[in-house]
Design a protein around this motif. Structure first.
Motif, PDB file in Angstrom:
ATOM      1  N   PHE A 368       0.807  -1.215   0.000  1.00  0.00           N
ATOM      2  CA  PHE A 368       0.000   0.000   0.000  1.00  0.00           C
ATOM      3  C   PHE A 368       0.846   1.273   0.000  1.00  0.00           C
ATOM      4  N   MET A 586      -2.801   3.258   4.356  1.00  0.00           N
ATOM      5  CA  MET A 586      -3.900   2.512   4.943  1.00  0.00           C
ATOM      6  C   MET A 586      -4.296   3.039   6.319  1.00  0.00           C
ATOM      7  N   ASP A 724      -0.466  -6.642  24.139  1.00  0.00           N
ATOM      8  CA  ASP A 724       0.495  -7.696  23.849  1.00  0.00           C
ATOM      9  C   ASP A 724       1.885  -7.065  23.811  1.00  0.00           C
ATOM     10  N   LEU A 727       4.033  -6.433  20.557  1.00  0.00           N
ATOM     11  CA  LEU A 727       3.589  -5.589  19.448  1.00  0.00           C
ATOM     12  C   LEU A 727       3.604  -4.115  19.836  1.00  0.00           C
TER      13      LEU A 727
ATOM     14  N   ALA B 195      -3.845 -12.029  20.036  1.00  0.00           N
ATOM     15  CA  ALA B 195      -2.923 -11.093  19.373  1.00  0.00           C
ATOM     16  C   ALA B 195      -3.622  -9.758  19.129  1.00  0.00           C
ATOM     17  N   PHE B 196      -3.764  -9.349  17.852  1.00  0.00           N
ATOM     18  CA  PHE B 196      -4.360  -8.040  17.597  1.00  0.00           C
ATOM     19  C   PHE B 196      -5.887  -8.048  17.603  1.00  0.00           C
ATOM     20  N   LEU B 197      -6.492  -9.235  17.634  1.00  0.00           N
ATOM     21  CA  LEU B 197      -7.952  -9.237  17.758  1.00  0.00           C
ATOM     22  C   LEU B 197      -8.319  -8.726  19.155  1.00  0.00           C
ATOM     23  N   GLU B 443     -10.851 -16.606   3.340  1.00  0.00           N
ATOM     24  CA  GLU B 443     -10.376 -15.405   2.635  1.00  0.00           C
ATOM     25  C   GLU B 443     -11.195 -14.167   3.008  1.00  0.00           C
ATOM     26  N   TYR B 447      -9.281  -9.264   9.586  1.00  0.00           N
ATOM     27  CA  TYR B 447      -9.297  -8.221  10.622  1.00  0.00           C
ATOM     28  C   TYR B 447      -8.249  -7.182  10.250  1.00  0.00           C
ATOM     29  N   ARG B 448      -8.659  -5.942  10.312  1.00  0.00           N
ATOM     30  CA  ARG B 448      -7.737  -4.880   9.916  1.00  0.00           C
ATOM     31  C   ARG B 448      -6.841  -4.502  11.085  1.00  0.00           C
ATOM     32  N   TYR B 449      -5.553  -4.607  10.850  1.00  0.00           N
ATOM     33  CA  TYR B 449      -4.578  -4.255  11.884  1.00  0.00           C
ATOM     34  C   TYR B 449      -3.377  -3.657  11.183  1.00  0.00           C
ATOM     35  N   ARG B 452      -3.566  -3.136   7.375  1.00  0.00           N
ATOM     36  CA  ARG B 452      -3.987  -4.093   6.345  1.00  0.00           C
ATOM     37  C   ARG B 452      -4.862  -5.187   6.941  1.00  0.00           C
ATOM     38  N   ARG B 455      -5.468 -12.423   7.768  1.00  0.00           N
ATOM     39  CA  ARG B 455      -6.243 -13.657   7.753  1.00  0.00           C
ATOM     40  C   ARG B 455      -5.496 -14.723   8.524  1.00  0.00           C
ATOM     41  N   VAL B 459      -1.801 -15.701   2.956  1.00  0.00           N
ATOM     42  CA  VAL B 459      -2.186 -15.686   1.543  1.00  0.00           C
ATOM     43  C   VAL B 459      -2.357 -17.112   1.029  1.00  0.00           C
TER      44      VAL B 459
END
Lengths: 839, 469
Positions: A368, A586, A724, A727, B195-197, B443, B447-449, B452, B455, B459
């Motif tokens: 991006f 983004m 976390d 991160l 994690a990021f969720l 696909e 979740y956007r983190y 971007r 998944r 990929v």
């Protein structure tokens, strides 16, 4: 100092330029060759390859299309030509068909029959005649072409410029320039700002924001009584100057510095010396170290000028930023470990300081942002030319260790360990020698056994060798913590330059087995003006110093903006840019771009003083306004993007815990020297020792000093959304989940805090109503209203008898029940929403 | 979109202090209007992307990597070639000698599925099993492979399979955690991490190791953190909670009568209070009949522990929990394979068979996907004279119920069992398939983190449609 064999990364790049391909391509095709293609090649391509490798593919895999001659020759993302006429060796689709390389076998499910593969060989050797002349516009082998000039137009890649604050219609509301930006937005949307926060609410807000603690009843009283226009400024300055301020704001930075005291990942190796970096950050905020200097020290403190040993020591400790990241110590492949380490450093540095996700360009150009893989490996070279010293010692599950940096005894650094007697050092030494001998014997025995019978010397023998050696190494690690005389050595995690700088090859798909072109060490192109030199001078060492100056520069369009936004976010509850760690394409656009620029430029003009930035925001009316609901405003701007009111904010885990201890008068304000992690030592028993220390005794220190072991965050913190620790995180979650309620109702820490609070209230000199008032002052900085008094008295008349009855009656039971009720009442205050929310 | 029902807020009406239900209803409605269905909370059940075959998952995770050639991957050639040099397929193990399976294989069920004699009980359910013989993973090292098994990656910090499932589908009983992991190994927080969720999707741990292993609530059995109050009776606690809620209500009114945050606090207390009653009830196995307990091998020394965990898993699923994982450790037989593998199989055989039978008889098996397997498999050649080394290029897992076909083998390893050669199923493919069985498109489950969309399968990932009913 150990150096990794990085030079082995340099392999001759195998690349073929487009020009070579064009020269060897045929124009006319002989009929028999055409027939060969139509009969033996095209049907196979169509049947077995087009599904994933043609213009019609739902999704083109690996950037490779095989339905035109042009693209077949060009190849895909790997950078290797698909077919090179005349050379099967340089035809990657042929290699894939043969299934020789385990990582690249095509078609993936079933190998093609040998005769078909032989036909492809024949076809390539005859010059790959191919009639499919359709030209694909902008064919680029699947790569996105990045236009840097276009890229530089992204809002955050242009330098911030200060603009005159807009005119506003509402008179008398604005106090500072910030307010004009905010009010203009509110007016434009046809809204109105809500009423100012009342005095007790305001001082509670200021106190928590600056110190992470509730204001004391005396502080509230004084502020409410101070009617001068300067009252807010005075109280803000008082808290900014307090010792507690550094501990509060350091924690915000530690979130984005993904600070922790262990490696995380599969084998959670302890980092016994990480706490020095934590203390460095606390000290830096306390002293209001200019932010540009703060960043420079963390990237290249070891290379900066220093005034004395102490100054030098601090600057070296600062580079701990690059060393404390999460690592997979058990990785058997040292080169992979080295590249992962660099990746982690690039990721942490770019997200925290630049608000960019540069690490996305490790395997391919950024999807991006206008950041190329070349940019990434130019930076990677800088970090590969530096040695990251994180310590740890050799164990079964730790194949990647390093030295640490030792500072002079007279560098004025605190010690995390107590001195031990010289006799104890001698004893450790002799234990080590014995253990080392045992390990050597085990090795020799196993070796002898292996000579006799190969099969017998199996895993059991290996485990014995390993076990004895691990034991010896662990004792050695403990021994290495002390000087001969028993005083602890001053050991530091950090980064130093290697003797010889090193340029990294681009790794195709980030794969260390596929090195490509070597790129000179350098900076990120899109953030440099066109034509500006990007590269590190060959004499410039690793280039970290150049990198540090480039990031911490007024010319860098991102650095000041990113920090101004972080500070705004912490004080206002939402960022002007809602994605504080991503200012890229983004990321979110700023809600108030001119205000963000105003803050960023003023920040730089004020010598990058974080305290001044904080003060500027806090003195604004936007900050001091109330948080009350307003139906008309809410209907238009429910997310409060325009800041028509102050956001209602949940306190973070540290502030909740510290406040729980503070209201009971049991919070220990003495800064902790070192860390339980350091005291646990490096030996095998460390985790057990640590467990005993952390769970065994009640910690009453400020939360920032609690041990932060990755994936084993203290329960009180993790339950309230501690991020976390692996991160970068500039904006914590605030969840409202039942586990928090269970914690506050049932956990011993919560009950213990309530008991302390109750004991303090019980001692207060006054009648029950005055004691109630005191409890309210401590917890909320205000007195109870009539409705609350009624609810409390209702509670008391029900709860106390229930408890007394369950205790079996009697005078003793009544006293106990009284205290139980008082404690349950105090716990209710702690558990209430008001305790953990700022209005 | 339907207007939300406010039944979860029923307590507000009936709470002993008489809360202003109407005020809350108005607020909730406003929130709903603003945030759409999200007002129902992040755990509310969500519609799947397509046909949902499995509503629940029970993952029986065999940590340490069980030997596939001794259990579910029948290789006559390995028996025939016993003692011969390992073929070139063995790669770096070139000089080692092939070791035949140490147990006899026989065909089971109407389908004639090949299983070794290590599974006398499970053999009765052969026709329910979909045996995946062509599993592969990237690395033959336990910690990395264990992490990849759960998160898809060995390298980065990513959400776990259970967290993704919960994020994708929500839960069916908000009085219980939606993702429960029983006995996870120490230092494997990634295996149930979010994690990021949002943190709410992470697994709730019951028991399990870790240097900081906690004893919860003071009871004997490990449970959900802080689920018991050691001080007060339920009546006393309710009185205290009424005070907390009265104070919260006052706070709400002072802030203009509308605050999603304070409302969230109020709700979470009521949920927690209900969980206190519900969780121990679900975890209390004593109310199960003696026959049911015996079915799981409860009361027999070797099978008691795992049997209890399997029964608990059934009870959680029955109560609406979305994803339950049970870890059974120590399958790493570098040596002492003969005794240790037999012991392990014995410890899980009856409980697993009992679980399948019990789920079946309660009509739950069709909606519940049961998965068995570890992070990789073991080498067909010997290590020492009684062990096998790590093998990541070909190994076996199996699935049952939840919309998979039974009595079948999917994929194949080579003649000796070194490498998957047919219908390879990489962990990514397996993840894609498990999600697909739950009705989620791997696909589209993103979740956007950090700018971007992420998944579980990155990929990669191909769904094995051929194993679905």
């Amino acid at each position: 100092m150990k150096l990794l064999p990085l030079s082995s990364l340099i392999l001759a790049p195998v690349m073929l330029t487009g020009a070579d391909v064009a020269e060897t391509a045929h124009a006319g095709i002989a009929p028999d060759q055409l027939q060969f293609f139509e009969k033996n090649i095209r049907p196979v391509l169509a049947r077995h390859c087009y599904k994933c490798h043609s213009a019609e593919s739902e999704k083109v895999k690996g950037g490779l299309t095989l339905d035109t001659k042009q693209a077949t020759l060009l190849g895909g993302e790997s950078g290797h030509p698909g077919v090179t006429p005349g050379s099967v060796a340089q035809s990657s689709i042929y290699a894939a068909m043969t299934w020789k390389n385990e990582d690249m076998q095509m078609p993936p499910k079933e190998k093609l029959p040998d005769d078909v593969i032989a036909n492809f060989k024949k076809w390539i050797e005859m010059g790959a005649p191919d009639p499919r002349e359709t030209k694909v516009a902008n064919a680029n082998g699947g790569k996105r072409v990045i236009d840097m000039e276009e890229g530089r137009k992204h809002w955050s890649f242009q330098k911030p410029v200060k603009q005159a604050p807009p005119e506003v219609r509402t008179e008398g509301w604005t106090r500072t320039e910030i307010d004009r930006f905010i009010l203009a937005g509110i007016e434009k949307a046809g809204l109105h700002p809500v009423r100012d926060a009342d005095r007790p609410t305001l001082i509670r807000r200021i106190a928590f924001d600056l110190t992470g603690l509730p204001p004391t009843p005396d502080e509230v009283k004084a502020f409410v009584a101070d009617t001068s226009p300067d009252a807010a400024r005075r109280v803000i300055d008082m808290y900014l100057d307090s010792e507690r301020y550094g501990e509060r704001w350091a924690r915000h930075w530690l979130d984005v510095a993904r600070y922790a005291e262990s490696s995380g990942k599969e084998v959670n190796v302890l980092y016994s010396h990480a706490w020095r970096y934590r203390d460095y950050v606390i000290e830096s905020f306390k002293k209001d170290k200019p932010y540009d200097q703060f960043l420079k020290e963390q990237i290249a403190g070891d290379l900066l000028k220093f005034t004395d040993k102490r100054d030098q020591a601090e600057k070296i400790v600062a580079t701990g930023f690059l060393a404390v990241g999460s690592k997979g110590h058990n990785n058997r492949d040292r080169r992979q470990f080295a590249m992962d380490l660099v990746d982690e450093q690039i990721d942490a540095m770019s997200q925290s300081m630049l608000g960019l996700t540069l690490a996305c360009a490790r395997c391919h150009d950024h999807k991006f942002d206008p950041v190329t893989q070349r940019d990434y490996y130019a930076l990677a070279g800088i970090f590969l030319s530096s040695e990251t010293l994180f310590g740890t010692y050799d164990q079964l599950q730790n194949s990647n260790t390093s030295a640490l940096i030792e500072l002079d005894r007279d560098a004025g650094q605190v010690s995390g360990l107590a001195k031990i007697a010289p006799a104890e050092v001698a004893q450790l030494k002799s234990r080590y020698e014995t253990a080392a001998r045992t390990a050597e014997e085990a090795r020799r025995e196993a070796f002898a056994m292996r000579q006799q019978d190969r099969d017998k010397a199996g895993a059991a023998a290996f485990l014995r060798i390993r076990g004895t050696r691990d034991n010896a190494e662990a004792i050695k690690a403990d021994l290495d913590l002390f000087h001969e005389d028993g005083t602890p050595r001053t050991l530091v995690m950090g980064v130093l330059d290697r003797k010889t700088p090193f340029n990294s090859p681009i790794l195709v798909r980030g794969d260390i087995k596929q090195p490509g072109e070597v790129v000179p060490r350098g900076l990120v192109e899109v953030l440099c003006a066109k034509g500006e030199p990007l590269n590190i001078s060959p004499e410039g060492g690793s280039g970290r110093i150049d990198l540090a100056h480039w990031i911490a520069s007024k010319d860098n369009p991102l650095t000041a903006r990113v920090m101004a936004n972080r500070v705004w976010l912490k004080l206002m509850g939402s960022g002007l840019v809602a994605t504080p760690d991503n200012f890229g394409v983004m990321g979110q656009k700023p809600t108030h771009p001119e205000l963000l620029d105003h803050l960023a430029v003023t920040f730089m003009e004020n010598g990058w003083s974080v305290k001044k930035l904080i003060r500027e925001i806090m003195l604004s009316r936007a900050y001091q306004t109330g948080s009350a609901y307003d139906a008309a405003n809410f209907a238009v701007d429910p997310d409060n993007k325009l800041h028509w009111r102050m956001n209602q904010r949940r306190l973070d885990a540290e502030a909740i815990r510290d406040a729980m201890l503070a209201v009971g008068g049991v919070l220990n304000f003495y800064p902790v020297d070192g860390s339980p992690v350091a005291r646990a030592g490096e030996g095998r028993q460390a985790l057990l020792t640590l467990q005993r220390e952390v769970t065994g005794k009640p910690h009453t220190c400020r939360s920032i000093y609690l041990p932060i072991v990755r994936d084993q965050i203290p329960e009180m913190l993790s339950v309230f959304d501690f991020p976390d620790a692996s991160l970068v995180n500039g904006d914590r979650e605030t969840t409202n989940v039942p586990s928090q309620s269970l914690f506050l109702m049932n956990n011993q820490q919560a009950q213990g805090a309530a008991d302390a609070f109750a004991a303090r209230v019980a001692k207060f000199d006054g009648n029950s109503s005055e004691r109630l008032g005191y409890a309210y002052q401590l917890a909320f900085g205000r007195g109870p209203n009539a409705q609350e008094r009624q609810a409390i008295s209702h509670f008391w008349t029900r709860f106390q008898p229930q408890v007394a009855k369950n205790m079996g009656g009697g005078k003793d039971a009544k006293q106990k029940a009284d205290f139980a009720a008082l404690s349950a009442f105090c716990q209710s205050l702690i558990a209430s929403a008001e305790f953990r929310y700022l209005n | 979109m339907k207007m939300p029902s406010f039944s979860r807020r029923e307590f507000l009406k009936t709470g002993s202090n008489g809360f202003g239900y109407l005020a809350f209803a108005a607020l909730a409605q406003q929130q709903w209007l603003r945030a759409g269905a999200q007002a129902a909370g992040p755990l509310a059940a969500k519609a799947p992307h397509f046909t949902q075959r499995a509503k629940h998952v029970i993952f029986l995770c065999m940590q340490g990597a069980p030997s596939h050639v001794d259990t579910f991957d029948y290789k006559p050639k390995l028996i025939a070639d016993a003692g011969k040099q390992a073929p070139s397929a063995a790669g770096r193990y070139g000089s080692a000698k092939l070791m035949p399976p140490q147990w006899k294989f026989t065909q089971q069920g109407r389908s004639g599925l090949w299983m070794s004699e290590l599974w006398p009980e499970l053999a009765r359910h052969a026709d329910k099993l979909c045996v995946l013989n062509s599993m592969t993973t990237d690395l033959p090292a336990h910690p990395q492979a264990f992490t990849q098994l759960h998160t898809g990656t060995t390298q980065f910090v990513r959400p776990s399979l259970g967290a993704w499932s919960l994020y994708g589908l929500g839960t069916l009983n908000e009085n219980l955690p939606g993702f429960i992991t029983i006995n996870p190994p120490g230092n494997a927080a990634r295996s149930y991490g979010s994690a990021f969720l949002p943190a709410i999707y992470q697994g709730t741990k019951i028991g399990g190791g870790g240097a900081f292993a906690r004893r919860f609530g003071g009871g004997e059995q490990a449970g959900v953190a802080n689920i018991r109050n050691s001080r007060h009776t339920t009546e006393e606690q309710r009185t205290q909670l009424d005070l907390v809620q009265a104070l919260n209500k006052a706070t709400m009114q002072q802030g203009g009568g509308v605050s999603a945050e304070v409302e969230g606090v109020i709700e979470s207390y009521e949920l927690a209070f209900r969980m206190q009653a519900e969780v121990p009830k679900v975890m209390d196995l004593s109310r199960e009949t003696a026959a049911t307990q015996a079915l799981y091998g409860i009361g027999e020394q070797e099978t008691d522990t795992f049997g209890r965990q399997c029964l608990m898993a059934r009870k959680f699923v029955e109560a609406g929990v979305r994803f339950v994982e049970i870890t059974h450790g120590s399958w790493d037989q570098h040596f002492n394979l003969k005794a240790a593998l037999e012991r392990n199989c014995h410890a899980v055989d009856k409980p697993v068979a009992g679980l399948l039978a019990d789920l079946q008889s309660r009509g739950l098996l069709k909606d519940t996907l049961v998965i068995w397997g570890g992070e990789f498999g073991r080498t067909p050649h010997s290590q020492g004279d009684d062990g096998r080394d790590h093998n990541n290029k070909g190994f076996t897992m199996w699935m049952a119920g939840g919309g998979v076909k039974g009595g079948m083998n999917h994929g194949m390893t080579d003649d000796h069992g070194y490498k998957a050669v047919l219908d390879k199923m990489h962990i990514h493919d397996w993840h894609a398939t498990v999600l697909a069985l739950m009705g989620l498109d791997h696909e589209r489950l993103t979740y956007r983190y950090a700018g971007r969309d992420f998944r579980l399968t990155d990929v990669h990932g191909t769904v094995a449609r051929e194993i679905m009913m």
